[in-house]
Design a protein around this motif. Structure first.
Motif, PDB file in Angstrom:
ATOM      1  N   SER A  45       0.830  -1.203   0.000  1.00 44.81           N
ATOM      2  CA  SER A  45       0.000   0.000   0.000  1.00 44.81           C
ATOM      3  C   SER A  45       0.871   1.263   0.000  1.00 44.81           C
ATOM      4  CB  SER A  45      -0.940   0.004   1.207  1.00 44.81           C
ATOM      5  OG  SER A  45      -0.219   0.054   2.428  1.00 44.81           O
ATOM      6  N   TYR A  46       2.038   1.162   0.648  1.00 45.98           N
ATOM      7  CA  TYR A  46       2.982   2.286   0.634  1.00 45.98           C
ATOM      8  C   TYR A  46       3.472   2.545  -0.791  1.00 45.98           C
ATOM      9  CZ  TYR A  46       7.237   4.984   1.589  1.00 45.98           C
ATOM     10  OH  TYR A  46       8.222   5.936   1.590  1.00 45.98           O
ATOM     11  N   GLU A  47       3.869   1.474  -1.481  1.00 46.32           N
ATOM     12  CA  GLU A  47       4.328   1.627  -2.865  1.00 46.32           C
ATOM     13  C   GLU A  47       3.209   2.130  -3.770  1.00 46.32           C
ATOM     14  OE1 GLU A  47       7.319   1.481  -4.009  1.00 46.32           O
ATOM     15  OE2 GLU A  47       8.191   0.896  -2.095  1.00 46.32           O
ATOM     16  N   ALA A  48       1.989   1.657  -3.527  1.00 44.74           N
ATOM     17  CA  ALA A  48       0.858   2.099  -4.341  1.00 44.74           C
ATOM     18  C   ALA A  48       0.610   3.595  -4.163  1.00 44.74           C
ATOM     19  CB  ALA A  48      -0.402   1.308  -3.974  1.00 44.74           C
ATOM     20  N   LEU A  49       0.734   4.077  -2.924  1.00 44.79           N
ATOM     21  CA  LEU A  49       0.553   5.508  -2.665  1.00 44.79           C
ATOM     22  C   LEU A  49       1.644   6.319  -3.349  1.00 44.79           C
ATOM     23  CD1 LEU A  49      -0.752   7.914  -1.214  1.00 44.79           C
ATOM     24  CD2 LEU A  49       0.646   7.366   0.796  1.00 44.79           C
ATOM     25  N   ARG A  50       2.896   5.899  -3.229  1.00 49.01           N
ATOM     26  CA  ARG A  50       3.998   6.644  -3.849  1.00 49.01           C
ATOM     27  C   ARG A  50       3.886   6.665  -5.369  1.00 49.01           C
ATOM     28  NH1 ARG A  50       9.906   5.675  -1.359  1.00 49.01           N
ATOM     29  NH2 ARG A  50       9.725   3.683  -2.453  1.00 49.01           N
ATOM     30  N   ASP A  51       3.383   5.565  -5.935  1.00 52.74           N
ATOM     31  CA  ASP A  51       3.329   5.451  -7.396  1.00 52.74           C
ATOM     32  C   ASP A  51       2.066   6.044  -8.010  1.00 52.74           C
ATOM     33  OD1 ASP A  51       5.759   4.195  -7.260  1.00 52.74           O
ATOM     34  OD2 ASP A  51       4.928   2.164  -7.362  1.00 52.74           O
ATOM     35  N   PHE A  52       1.085   6.405  -7.174  1.00 51.49           N
ATOM     36  CA  PHE A  52      -0.160   6.975  -7.711  1.00 51.49           C
ATOM     37  C   PHE A  52       0.145   8.283  -8.422  1.00 51.49           C
ATOM     38  CE2 PHE A  52      -3.850   9.798  -7.275  1.00 51.49           C
ATOM     39  CZ  PHE A  52      -4.806   9.029  -7.941  1.00 51.49           C
ATOM     40  N   SER A  53      -0.309   8.400  -9.664  1.00 54.71           N
ATOM     41  CA  SER A  53       0.031   9.561 -10.492  1.00 54.71           C
ATOM     42  C   SER A  53      -1.189  10.433 -10.756  1.00 54.71           C
ATOM     43  CB  SER A  53       0.627   9.109 -11.837  1.00 54.71           C
ATOM     44  OG  SER A  53       1.822   8.396 -11.631  1.00 54.71           O
ATOM     45  N   PHE A  54      -0.943  11.729 -10.831  1.00 52.54           N
ATOM     46  CA  PHE A  54      -1.998  12.685 -11.171  1.00 52.54           C
ATOM     47  C   PHE A  54      -1.336  13.947 -11.713  1.00 52.54           C
ATOM     48  CE2 PHE A  54      -0.707  13.638  -6.890  1.00 52.54           C
ATOM     49  CZ  PHE A  54      -0.746  15.018  -6.795  1.00 52.54           C
ATOM     50  N   ALA A  58      -0.788  17.387 -20.472  1.00 49.73           N
ATOM     51  CA  ALA A  58      -0.492  18.314 -21.573  1.00 49.73           C
ATOM     52  C   ALA A  58       0.812  19.072 -21.355  1.00 49.73           C
ATOM     53  CB  ALA A  58      -1.648  19.304 -21.743  1.00 49.73           C
ATOM     54  N   VAL A  59       1.157  19.341 -20.095  1.00 46.72           N
ATOM     55  CA  VAL A  59       2.402  20.067 -19.798  1.00 46.72           C
ATOM     56  C   VAL A  59       3.398  19.145 -19.090  1.00 46.72           C
ATOM     57  CG1 VAL A  59       1.440  22.386 -19.747  1.00 46.72           C
ATOM     58  CG2 VAL A  59       1.282  20.955 -17.702  1.00 46.72           C
ATOM     59  N   HIS A  60       3.262  17.839 -19.330  1.00 47.66           N
ATOM     60  CA  HIS A  60       4.191  16.842 -18.801  1.00 47.66           C
ATOM     61  C   HIS A  60       4.274  16.872 -17.276  1.00 47.66           C
ATOM     62  CE1 HIS A  60       5.404  16.267 -22.953  1.00 47.66           C
ATOM     63  NE2 HIS A  60       5.631  17.565 -23.055  1.00 47.66           N
ATOM     64  N   LEU A  61       3.153  17.107 -16.639  1.00 45.36           N
ATOM     65  CA  LEU A  61       3.118  17.149 -15.180  1.00 45.36           C
ATOM     66  C   LEU A  61       2.208  16.074 -14.602  1.00 45.36           C
ATOM     67  CD1 LEU A  61       3.113  20.985 -14.418  1.00 45.36           C
ATOM     68  CD2 LEU A  61       4.985  19.359 -14.126  1.00 45.36           C
ATOM     69  N   HIS A  62       2.056  14.975 -15.350  1.00 49.79           N
ATOM     70  CA  HIS A  62       1.333  13.827 -14.804  1.00 49.79           C
ATOM     71  C   HIS A  62       2.353  13.000 -14.035  1.00 49.79           C
ATOM     72  CE1 HIS A  62      -2.071  11.087 -14.535  1.00 49.79           C
ATOM     73  NE2 HIS A  62      -1.232  10.086 -14.771  1.00 49.79           N
ATOM     74  N   LEU A  63       2.527  13.318 -12.747  1.00 48.66           N
ATOM     75  CA  LEU A  63       3.616  12.777 -11.945  1.00 48.66           C
ATOM     76  C   LEU A  63       3.077  11.906 -10.812  1.00 48.66           C
ATOM     77  CD1 LEU A  63       5.640  16.108 -11.568  1.00 48.66           C
ATOM     78  CD2 LEU A  63       5.899  14.359 -13.345  1.00 48.66           C
ATOM     79  N   SER A  64       3.957  11.061 -10.299  1.00 49.94           N
ATOM     80  CA  SER A  64       3.603  10.249  -9.136  1.00 49.94           C
ATOM     81  C   SER A  64       3.601  11.133  -7.890  1.00 49.94           C
ATOM     82  CB  SER A  64       4.609   9.111  -8.961  1.00 49.94           C
ATOM     83  OG  SER A  64       5.890   9.639  -8.635  1.00 49.94           O
ATOM     84  N   VAL A  65       2.951  10.633  -6.844  1.00 53.05           N
ATOM     85  CA  VAL A  65       2.941  11.364  -5.569  1.00 53.05           C
ATOM     86  C   VAL A  65       4.371  11.585  -5.090  1.00 53.05           C
ATOM     87  CG1 VAL A  65       2.312  11.214  -3.128  1.00 53.05           C
ATOM     88  CG2 VAL A  65       0.659  10.539  -4.890  1.00 53.05           C
ATOM     89  N   GLU A  66       5.213  10.563  -5.223  1.00 51.31           N
ATOM     90  CA  GLU A  66       6.608  10.691  -4.811  1.00 51.31           C
ATOM     91  C   GLU A  66       7.318  11.805  -5.565  1.00 51.31           C
ATOM     92  OE1 GLU A  66      10.594   7.862  -4.323  1.00 51.31           O
ATOM     93  OE2 GLU A  66       8.945   7.234  -5.626  1.00 51.31           O
ATOM     94  N   ALA A  67       7.082  11.888  -6.889  1.00 51.07           N
ATOM     95  CA  ALA A  67       7.723  12.933  -7.693  1.00 51.07           C
ATOM     96  C   ALA A  67       7.186  14.318  -7.354  1.00 51.07           C
ATOM     97  CB  ALA A  67       7.510  12.636  -9.183  1.00 51.07           C
ATOM     98  N   TRP A  68       5.871  14.434  -7.120  1.00 53.32           N
ATOM     99  CA  TRP A  68       5.297  15.726  -6.739  1.00 53.32           C
ATOM    100  C   TRP A  68       5.926  16.235  -5.437  1.00 53.32           C
ATOM    101  CZ3 TRP A  68       3.098  19.210  -9.482  1.00 53.32           C
ATOM    102  CH2 TRP A  68       2.255  18.885 -10.554  1.00 53.32           C
ATOM    103  N   VAL A  69       6.155  15.305  -4.524  1.00 55.10           N
ATOM    104  CA  VAL A  69       6.739  15.706  -3.242  1.00 55.10           C
ATOM    105  C   VAL A  69       8.203  16.070  -3.402  1.00 55.10           C
ATOM    106  CG1 VAL A  69       7.358  14.902  -0.925  1.00 55.10           C
ATOM    107  CG2 VAL A  69       5.104  14.381  -1.864  1.00 55.10           C
ATOM    108  N   ALA A  70       8.981  15.189  -4.067  1.00 60.80           N
ATOM    109  CA  ALA A  70      10.425  15.396  -4.191  1.00 60.80           C
ATOM    110  C   ALA A  70      10.777  16.568  -5.100  1.00 60.80           C
ATOM    111  CB  ALA A  70      11.095  14.123  -4.704  1.00 60.80           C
TER     112      ALA A  70
END
Length: 414
Positions: A45-54, A58-70
């Motif tokens: 569930s931890y990995e699923a949360l980190r990998d969830f993307s939103f 269009a501007v290449h900002l469909h990122l995972s939760v981990e990427a949005w945070v980092a």
């Protein structure tokens, strides 16, 4: 009455969160929760949360939760740090070029020596050799947090040294990623970001349009927030690690008030953002980045030259590179150590710089994305090295903290 009471509570909480100690405890708590969660039966569930993307594709900002945070949320922290460094360069310890030079050179030595040590461990293995950049980076957030918890009586100059070193270290690591670990670097968005940063700096100067903006009834955030978001988006689109946008804008902040201002924008923004940085940004970042799952047990780490090179690079290389490089620099150049510090303080701080985490884990992902077993060992190596560096640093800095506390108590009683 209720509104007044609520406002008072918020101010009290904000004041607590401005403390490096409270922020450090929250950060370390977030890391502990991440480690327990990732290695529990609910690790999926931890990995699923980190990998969830939103986000907008269009501007290449469909990122995972981990990427949005980092990349995104952590840019706020880097803005606060860059802003603090600007104050030190203009008004504080670093306005003396001979003292500012020392942490900069120390950072460069603290990158080169770990990379050489790692390369020595893996010179005969081209697959593992590509990870030479992993032990180069210092995690500024964790290092500053640990220093705040263990070193309440240490000279402020040591924290400034660590901040400067870690910022230069991060900038160097970002350059290494851009040059050696990035498939392509896009210059048009990078130039666009530079142009908007120039606008940001111009607005800070308080002349012409900037003066009218500062004198108008329009809230400054209406202008600066969209501008900051645009800079961040362009830097992210360029392929450069997007937290550099936060550092750049922090360094552009004006630290001197204009006529009619009660305080400079630098101090006003620091007062506003520090609680959010300590109370939200850093704990969430730790929660999303520190969840390294130990696979195969610790024994496998000591059989893999990649993890051994990371351990030696972060724990030994950082200490030798930073402390040794600093000492040699003071002997060969006009650079000088702050009179309030001793070389033992620098050794303890150099050990603390062996905390790798964020950028080290990022370079690990980039180095071994096609090698899952090496990737797991390398990640665990970063985690174990960071823990070892913390224990060693605390053992030295706690003694120095007691020394400075006793000296201050003797001075107060005399």
């Amino acid at each position: 009455m209720t509104t007044h009471t609520t406002g008072g509570r918020f101010r009290t909480i904000a004041a607590l969160l401005r403390s490096d100690v409270v922020g450090g405890l929250l950060l370390i708590s977030g890391a502990a929760v991440a480690l327990l969660w990732a290695n529990s039966p609910f690790g999926h569930s931890y990995e699923a949360l980190r990998d969830f993307s939103f986000g907008p594709e269009a501007v290449h900002l469909h990122l995972s939760v981990e990427a949005w945070v980092a990349d995104g949320l952590l840019a706020v922290f880097f803005f606060v740090v860059g802003n603090e460094l600007k104050q030190e360069f203009v008004h504080g310890e670093l306005r003396n070029p001979r003292r500012a030079m020392l942490p900069i050179v120390a950072a460069l030595c603290g990158m080169a020596v770990p990379a050489l040590i790692y390369s020595a461990f893996n010179a005969s293995d081209p697959v593992r050799l590509v990870g030479w950049g992993v032990p180069m980076a210092t995690d500024i957030a964790f290092a500053v947090a640990v220093l705040a918890i263990v070193g309440r009586h240490l000279p402020p100059a040591l924290r400034t040294f660590l901040l400067t070193l870690a910022i230069v270290d991060d900038l160097g690591a970002i350059v290494v990623i851009a040059v050696f670990y990035t498939d392509h670097l896009s210059f048009p968005p990078l130039l666009g970001a530079a142009a908007l940063l120039a606008v940001f700096g111009y607005l800070q100067r308080g002349r012409g349009l900037a003066a009218r903006l500062n004198a108008s009834a329009l809230p400054n955030w209406v202008v600066y927030l969209p501008l900051a978001c645009a800079v961040w988006i362009l830097v992210h689109a360029s392929g450069v690690h997007a937290t550099i946008a936060g550092v750049a804008m922090g360094l552009l902040m004006r630290t001197v008030p204009l006529a009619g201002e009660t305080e400079a924008p630098s101090h006003r923004v620091e007062h506003l953002l520090s609680p959010w940085s300590s109370g939200l940004v850093l704990p969430v970042f730790a929660l999303m980045s520190a969840g390294v799952a130990f696979e195969g047990g610790l024994g496998a780490l000591f059989e893999d030259t990649a993890s051994l090179g990371i351990l030696a690079g972060l724990v030994v290389g950082k200490t030798v590179g930073i402390a040794g490089g600093s000492w040699v620099t003071t002997r060969l150049t006009s650079a000088e150590l702050s009179p309030s510090l001793s070389w033992v303080d620098i050794v303890g701080m150099a050990m603390l710089a062996g905390i790798g985490f964020t950028v080290s884990l990022l370079i690990t992902e980039l180095s071994f994305s096609g090698q899952p077993e090496i990737l797991a060992h390398a990640k665990a190596g970063v985690l174990l090295a960071s823990l070892a560096a913390t224990v060693l640093a605390v053992s030295v800095l706690a003694v120095r903290n007691a020394h400075y506390r006793s000296a201050r108590e003797r001075a107060d009683s005399s």
